[in-house]
Design an enzyme around this catalytic site. Structure first.
Site, short mmCIF file in Angstrom:
data_model
loop_
_atom_site.label_atom_id
_atom_site.label_comp_id
_atom_site.label_asym_id
_atom_site.label_seq_id
_atom_site.Cartn_x
_atom_site.Cartn_y
_atom_site.Cartn_z
CG HIS A 209 -1.97 0.85 1.18
ND1 HIS A 209 -2.36 1.91 1.97
CD2 HIS A 209 -2.99 1.03 0.22
CE1 HIS A 209 -3.43 2.49 1.88
NE2 HIS A 209 -3.75 2.18 0.79
CE LYS A 211 -1.18 4.84 -1.55
NZ LYS A 211 -2.03 4.32 -0.23
CG ASP A 216 19.47 12.04 -8.38
OD1 ASP A 216 19.06 11.00 -9.07
OD2 ASP A 216 19.27 13.13 -9.03
CG HIS A 385 -7.51 8.49 0.09
ND1 HIS A 385 -6.10 8.42 -0.19
CD2 HIS A 385 -7.97 7.24 0.12
CE1 HIS A 385 -5.78 6.96 -0.31
NE2 HIS A 385 -6.97 6.48 -0.28
CE LYS A 387 -4.59 6.36 3.15
NZ LYS A 387 -5.91 6.28 3.11
CG ASP A 392 -0.74 16.46 23.49
OD1 ASP A 392 -1.91 16.63 23.36
OD2 ASP A 392 -0.22 15.47 24.27
#
Length: 468
Positions: A209, A211, A216, A385, A387, A392
């Protein structure tokens, strides 16, 4: 006679599975559930177990976590982020479980939504001199893919090595025509756990999952955004897709690249000489962060442990943006305990998800949240979408991992934990602005009076939560 042989064979297979369950040391409740399924659902019970029930941390589908050897401590400067003592334990936990230490010679750019993210990505790709590594769960044909192809062709002409890794299920729609074009211009490609009958039962439930883009070993990108035109055009049913991504420059990119190269070897069988990749640092002490890769082959439930620790460490507030919050018992109890202890716990998610069954399962936990005093905000201006977890004004978490069993136990994920008060306050401000545009659920007494039909559907969906 034949029936007797088949029954005996089934009992033998069932007994083998029972022994496997007992030896693998899974949770007692899960063991009992699988035993019930195996002995009450003929054939289907053990097929479900093969697909969803086996303990990968015991069987080790892959055991190449440290294929590049230990990280040279001299390459990375040890950093001590300015966070409170109880949160210092989180950095130690990550270091011990994922071997990814805190780095501080980094510059960080927060990227919101597709337009800003892809503008930054394409600009960085044009600067590549040595290599470009890309890894995506979803890589789809379209305008973005075509534009990438054009960039790849120019960079290969400049002797830049390009490697593209895509998930076999998430990118199932990627056309053979496009892959042939990539091969023709010289892009190296690999498919992670392809959809093949021979490996169908053992690999279907375990997806990559992540991405990731690495340029370089100097510039890296990671977050929730895939290569899909819906991030630019929106979705006919859900509207505009909102997501959060990061651009990282500095020594932390080395950890992203190590994650990519491990996955590349697992998928392609080709090992690249990692010693040739130089670790880059921005000149001054910058943003402190840790890259956390996790997957079903880890010795510990890394992502679950880190999320759990952050929730428990919260003293003032805990803000969560996530489309798929289907908590296991530990995470649910941690969230409820934090709220009951006086922590301002808020959850921001879309008013609906892209999968109806998942939407029902997500909502099955609303009543428990509200009873504990957790505020729920339903965003209606498109599909969220992201996450993200904020705690704090000290920790910001951005990446690919949802708060569900799939991300915590089964998927290969990548999350960035940033220790920077300025970034936290900026993201908190954005969070609160989005809350103002959302529908607030906070009245437990009112919510529990919803129609019994909805409760029944949610209860059924909740039974499937371990599979979602």
């Amino acid at each position: 006679m034949l029936i007797s042989i088949l029954i005996a064979l089934y009992i033998l297979i069932a007994l083998i599975m029972v022994i496997s369950l007992l030896l693998n040391g899974v949770r007692p409740s899960k063991t009992l559930a699988w035993l019930l399924a195996i002995f009450t659902i003929p054939v289907g019970g053990f097929l479900l177990y093969i697909l969803f029930g086996r303990n990968r941390r015991k069987s080790k589908m892959f055991s190449l976590k440290n294929q590049f050897g230990p990280i040279n401590k001299l390459e990375h400067v040890t950093c001590h982020p300015e966070i409170s003592g109880n949160k210092q334990k989180i950095t130690s936990l990550i270091n011990k479980t994922s071997k990814c230490q805190v780095t501080c010679h980094n510059d960080l750019d927060l990227l919101k939504d597709g337009k800003n993210t892809f503008e930054s990505i394409f600009h960085a790709l044009e600067e590549a001199k040595e290599h470009i590594h890309l890894q995506y769960y979803i890589f789809e044909d379209g305008l973005l893919a075509d534009k990438l192809l054009e960039v790849f062709e120019r960079k290969i002409a400049e002797n830049v090595t390009i490697r593209l890794l895509y998930d076999g299920i998430g990118s199932y729609s990627l056309s053979k025509k496009y892959l042939k074009k990539l091969k023709k211009i010289g892009v190296e490609t690999a498919q992670f756990l392809p959809f093949k009958f021979g490996r169908f039962l053992s690999a279907l439930n375990y997806r990559n999952h992540r991405k990731i883009i690495v340029i370089d070993n100097k510039i890296g990108f990671t977050g929730g955004i895939n290569i899909s035109d819906k991030y630019l055009k929106g979705d006919p049913a859900l509207g505009k897709w909102h997501d959060t991504h990061l651009k990282i420059e500095g020594e932390a990119v080395d950890f992203l690249n190590r994650t990519f190269m491990t996955d590349w070897y697992l998928a392609s069988g080709n090992k690249v000489d990692f010693s040739s990749f130089k670790v880059y640092r921005v000149p001054k002490i910058g943003t402190s962060l840790q890259i956390v890769p996790s997957g079903p082959d880890d010795d510990f439930d890394v992502m679950e442990q880190v999320y759990f620790s952050i929730i428990n460490s919260a003293e003032k507030y805990l803000y969560i943006v996530n489309p798929y919050i289907i908590p296991n018992h530990a995470i649910l109890q941690a969230l409820m305990t934090a709220a009951l202890s006086g922590v301002d716990v808020r959850i921001l998610m879309s008013s609906t998800t892209d999968i109806k069954l998942v939407d029902w399962c997500v909502r099955a936990y609303f009543e428990s949240y509200l009873k504990a005093g957790i505020k729920i905000y339903l965003y209606a201006e498109g599909f969220l979408h992201s996450k993200v977890m904020l705690c704090d004004d000290e920790i910001a978490s951005i990446g690919t991992a949802n708060l569900d069993n799939r991300s915590l136990q089964q998927n290969y994920e990548a999350q960035v934990f940033v220790y920077d008060a300025t970034l936290c306050k900026h993201m908190k401000s954005d969070f609160l602005k989005d809350c103002e545009k959302s529908i607030l659920l906070s009245d437990y007494e009112k919510y529990k009076e919803r129609p019994w039909g909805k409760k029944l559907i949610e209860g059924f969906a909740k039974l499937l939560s371990p599979l979602l």
